[in-house]
Design an enzyme around this catalytic site. Structure first.
Site, mmCIF file in Angstrom:
data_model
loop_
_atom_site.group_PDB
_atom_site.id
_atom_site.type_symbol
_atom_site.label_atom_id
_atom_site.label_comp_id
_atom_site.label_asym_id
_atom_site.label_seq_id
_atom_site.Cartn_x
_atom_site.Cartn_y
_atom_site.Cartn_z
ATOM 1 N N TYR A 147 0.802 -1.234 0.000
ATOM 2 C CA TYR A 147 0.000 0.000 0.000
ATOM 3 C C TYR A 147 0.830 1.276 0.000
ATOM 4 O O TYR A 147 0.276 2.365 -0.041
ATOM 5 C CB TYR A 147 -0.949 -0.011 1.208
ATOM 6 N N HIS A 170 -8.273 1.461 -6.398
ATOM 7 C CA HIS A 170 -7.526 0.631 -5.446
ATOM 8 C C HIS A 170 -6.058 1.008 -5.521
ATOM 9 O O HIS A 170 -5.517 1.171 -6.618
ATOM 10 C CB HIS A 170 -7.684 -0.861 -5.766
HETATM 11 C C1 DQA Z 1 -7.688 -2.189 -1.552
HETATM 12 C C2 DQA Z 1 -7.600 -3.658 -2.020
HETATM 13 C C3 DQA Z 1 -8.496 -4.549 -1.174
HETATM 14 O O1 DQA Z 1 -8.391 -5.893 -1.616
HETATM 15 C C4 DQA Z 1 -8.074 -4.482 0.284
HETATM 16 O O2 DQA Z 1 -8.924 -5.273 1.082
HETATM 17 C C5 DQA Z 1 -7.965 -3.095 0.796
HETATM 18 C C6 DQA Z 1 -7.401 -2.062 -0.064
HETATM 19 C C7 DQA Z 1 -6.670 -1.306 -2.281
HETATM 20 O O3 DQA Z 1 -6.824 -0.075 -2.225
HETATM 21 O O4 DQA Z 1 -5.716 -1.816 -2.868
HETATM 22 O O5 DQA Z 1 -8.281 -2.814 1.955
HETATM 23 O O6 DQA Z 1 -8.987 -1.706 -1.821
#
Ligand code: DQA
Length: 148
Positions: free
Chosen positions: A26, A103
């Protein structure tokens, strides 16, 4: 015709914990820093960004119910709810606003359970795997849709 530039940035479960979540997936940006960047990108594009984050699914559903007349478009990253929260999909349908799914990571390159997005069909675009910069791309996409 009045300008359509009010974008609701909707974040779901665990996204308030950015900065504590795996930086390999992330990035290291905190949630506050992400919101700060989004605000600046929105302003550059002539958009205004308003933010909502919750860890409670019903709160997100109810927030989507309130948007009529208050927002012109939605950027939504529901977090893990993306993959199974059909009630959020239905609330997004009720909101009936142009929406872009965002995402930070690319869920389709990750575990199998992340491969389904229950909101994808309702969104005019999905931006994945670009980290924070994906929000800028998503703002551009929503602006294009609003400018028609
Ligand atoms: C997310 C991807 C999802 O699978 C995960 O559960 C998240 C973050 C992303 O921003 O990459 O919490 O939405």
């Amino acid at each position: 015709m009045s300008v359509r530039n009010r974008i609701e940035i909707v974040h779901g479960v665990n996204l308030d914990q950015l900065g504590r979540r795996d930086p390999q997936i992330y990035g290291g940006l905190t949630f506050d820093a992400l919101e700060y960047r989004i605000t600046a990108w929105a302003a550059e594009l002539g958009l205004t960004a308003r933010f909502f984050q919750t860890n409670h699914e019903g709160a997100l559903v109810e927030h989507l119910h309130t948007l009529e007349g208050l927002a012109d478009g939605i950027l939504i990253n529901p977090g893990a709810w993306t993959h199974y929260a059909w009630a959020i999909r239905e609330a997004l349908e009720i909101a009936a606003l142009p929406a872009v799914e965002v995402h930070l990571s690319n869920p389709s390159d990750r575990e199998e359970w992340r491969h389904l997005s229950v909101i994808e069909e309702l969104c005019l675009a999905t931006v994945s795997g670009q980290g924070p910069d994906g929000y800028r791309e998503a703002l551009v996409r929503i602006k294009q849709a609003l400018d028609g």
